[in-house]
Design an enzyme around this catalytic site. Structure first.
Site, PDB file in Angstrom:
ATOM      1  N   ARG A  57      -0.582  16.463   6.775  1.00  0.00           N
ATOM      2  CA  ARG A  57      -1.402  15.755   7.905  1.00  0.00           C
ATOM      3  C   ARG A  57      -0.993  16.061   9.017  1.00  0.00           C
ATOM      4  O   ARG A  57      -1.729  16.155  10.024  1.00  0.00           O
ATOM      5  CB  ARG A  57      -1.187  14.047   7.493  1.00  0.00           C
ATOM      6  CG  ARG A  57      -2.081  13.518   6.349  1.00  0.00           C
ATOM      7  CD  ARG A  57      -1.964  11.992   6.112  1.00  0.00           C
ATOM      8  NE  ARG A  57      -1.883  11.733   4.745  1.00  0.00           N
ATOM      9  CZ  ARG A  57      -2.317  10.591   4.241  1.00  0.00           C
ATOM     10  NH1 ARG A  57      -2.140   9.558   5.169  1.00  0.00           N
ATOM     11  NH2 ARG A  57      -2.384  10.489   2.899  1.00  0.00           N
ATOM     12  N   ASP A  81       0.947  -1.096  -0.017  1.00  0.00           N
ATOM     13  CA  ASP A  81       0.081  -0.079  -0.086  1.00  0.00           C
ATOM     14  C   ASP A  81       0.766   1.080  -0.127  1.00  0.00           C
ATOM     15  O   ASP A  81       1.481   1.550   0.954  1.00  0.00           O
ATOM     16  CB  ASP A  81      -0.863  -0.247   1.354  1.00  0.00           C
ATOM     17  CG  ASP A  81      -1.985   1.149   1.411  1.00  0.00           C
ATOM     18  OD1 ASP A  81      -1.975   1.859   0.654  1.00  0.00           O
ATOM     19  OD2 ASP A  81      -2.929   0.721   2.087  1.00  0.00           O
ATOM     20  N   GLU A 115      -2.167   0.213  -4.582  1.00  0.00           N
ATOM     21  CA  GLU A 115      -2.472  -1.124  -3.718  1.00  0.00           C
ATOM     22  C   GLU A 115      -2.054  -2.283  -4.617  1.00  0.00           C
ATOM     23  O   GLU A 115      -2.632  -2.380  -5.803  1.00  0.00           O
ATOM     24  CB  GLU A 115      -3.578  -1.324  -3.042  1.00  0.00           C
ATOM     25  CG  GLU A 115      -3.779  -0.197  -1.881  1.00  0.00           C
ATOM     26  CD  GLU A 115      -5.261  -0.397  -0.945  1.00  0.00           C
ATOM     27  OE1 GLU A 115      -5.375  -1.733  -0.728  1.00  0.00           O
ATOM     28  OE2 GLU A 115      -5.513   0.649  -0.428  1.00  0.00           O
TER      29      GLU A 115
END
Length: 473
Positions: A88, A51, A144
């Site tokens: 983030r 991922d 992914e």
DNA sequence: TGGGGTTAT
DNA sequence: ATAACCC
């Protein structure tokens, strides 16, 4: 930037103590009382889920290294669809509106990510790289991949046994800090799997400059669940004894991959809120609500069981291009939007080399409540148009626009006011060009038919069939 | 919420 | 053709 290998060394070999260290302190979703008895099944497989970290943002940082240490968001329309870790840290989340994101982080740098070309290309490079290690690579979205490395593990195991059994140590984390038992053949295989996962991530980094997480487990479902345990650029190994802890750590059923919005709604009406509820729910009742197939599948998932194979994705099954907008309410506008979408799409298919035999138009109509439903109409492409994908030049766009406008009129009565918020064009049913060798039937057919077609008139018969006759398979 | 994808019915 | 799922 690689996480260091964590040795599973000497003390790890706790022979009999099959139970992992008790981790009951975590407030888990499942009540203490009823732990359904199930053994981790002995599938023998080793599956890696890979991922990539905030994929679009990573691609943009590679395209423009100046962005590396700035908070970066990738924008589509008025949404920040993903962002790097600098962003983030400052509170920006995936799928946040541009407004909220800028409020949270005024210094946020935004790049437009509506054209997926760079992401698509990078994505396939990753899949192809993984394909060098092993043929069983399955894509899930652009960022992914599942890799079934069972055979590679077996090969390594044999090499190890011949070269006199050197030290085997886990690469990366072990879920729950469970101790590895090197006398357990399943543990040993998974540990070797963790080393291979580290090599896969290493190759993705050194060859493509991309970081990502990996999960190693005995099936796709568990590998995917466990890969997110340690988040940027780390990997986690799941040993069978910790399987229950992993799946019970999911606080809500919609976090189970395979249980989506609709199924969650139905399950909630049945009083099923968490994974333990689902494990304990009467199978017969579940089958009546969801159908036998879905019921059995998701209930097995709730135990961590998943026998679905890693299916090699191969080349794409379809090519589509779409655009969303505030409002499109006239036929002329629709035609303009379609004319915008087509040239790029046609070029992509041309690069692919195969011929599409089906074309589809999808729309989304404005509506206040159920804004998320789409309608589509599709038809077979007339063979002479399919063939035009094979070669350059001739104007294939106009006849395609004509077909798409007919499909549009099948959905929308243009005499009644309408309000679209999305248009999408999709080509599917891709076939390899008949590999015309000299002398083959295909060669002669291919040589003889095309010479005299200006390609204008035959469009008429495509959509004219009132019975909607599709020549589709 | 965007701009893609897949498989099952 | 739609409905569900995935990112």
């Amino acid at each position: 930037p690689w996480s260091t290998t964590v040795g599973a060394g000497g003390t790890a070999a706790m022979a009999g103590g099959a139970r992992g260290p008790p981790q009951d302190n975590m407030a888990r979703a499942c009540g203490e009382g009823r732990a359904p008895p199930r053994q981790p099944q002995p599938s023998g497989r080793v599956v890696v889920h890979i991922d990539l970290d905030c994929f679009y943002a990573q691609v943009e940082m590679i395209r423009n290294p100046e962005l590396r240490d700035k908070p970066l968001g990738v924008q589509q329309k008025y949404i920040v669809v993903t962002c790097n870790y600098e962003a983030r840290k400052r509170g920006v989340k995936k799928m946040m509106s541009v407004k909220d994101a800028k409020d949270k982080c005024p210094q946020l740098v935004l790049v437009n990510g509506e054209d997926l070309t760079p992401y698509r290309e990078t994505s396939y490079k990753v899949t192809e790289l993984l394909g060098e290690f092993c043929p069983l690579v399955e894509r899930l979205g652009f960022d992914e991949n599942f890799v079934d490395i069972t055979e590679i593990v077996e090969k390594r195991l044999n090499q190890l046994q011949q070269s006199g059994w050197s030290r085997v140590g886990v690469s990366g984390h072990v879920y729950n800090h469970q101790a590895v038992n090197l006398h357990d053949a399943t543990h040993v295989r998974l540990v070797i799997g963790s080393q291979i996962a580290e090599e896969l991530r290493g190759a993705i980094y050194t060859r493509l400059g991309l970081t990502g997480c990996a999960g190693v487990a005995s099936n796709k479902f568990l590998s995917k669940l466990v890969s997110g345990t340690f988040k940027p650029n780390q990997q986690t190994l799941l040993l069978p004894e910790s399987c229950q802890d992993l799946i019970r750590s999911l606080d809500h059923i919609q976090k189970v991959p395979g249980i989506g919005y609709k199924t969650t709604q139905r399950l909630e009406m049945l009083g099923v809120r968490n994974v333990c509820d689902l494990q304990a729910f009467p199978p017969a009742v579940l089958e009546k609500e969801l159908g036998v197939s879905a019921a059995q599948r998701i209930q097995k998932l709730s135990y961590g069981e998943d026998d679905s194979p890693v299916t090699p994705s191969g080349p794409p099954q379809s090519f589509s291009d779409e655009d969303s907008f505030k409002k499109c309410s006239s036929e002329v506008e629709v035609k303009e939007k379609i004319e915008e979408l087509l040239p790029n799409l046609v070029a992509r298919i041309h690069r692919d080399g195969r011929q599409p035999h089906t074309i589809r138009l999808t729309i989304r109509q404005f509506s206040t409540d159920k804004w998320f439903s789409r309608e589509s109409r599709q038809c077979a492409l007339p063979p002479h148009l399919s063939q035009k994908f094979g070669k350059e030049s001739s104007n294939i766009i106009s006849p395609l626009v004509d077909i798409l406008m007919k499909l549009f009129r099948k959905m929308i009565d243009v005499d009644v006011p309408f309000h679209l918020t999305l248009l999408s064009v999709c080509f599917s049913n891709l076939k390899d060009l008949p590999s015309s060798k000299k002398g083959s039937i295909g060669f002669y057919l291919k040589q003889m038919s095309p010479p005299s077609g200006s390609g204008k008139r035959e469009v008429e018969n495509v959509s004219q069939g009132e019975g909607s006759a599709s020549w589709d398979q």
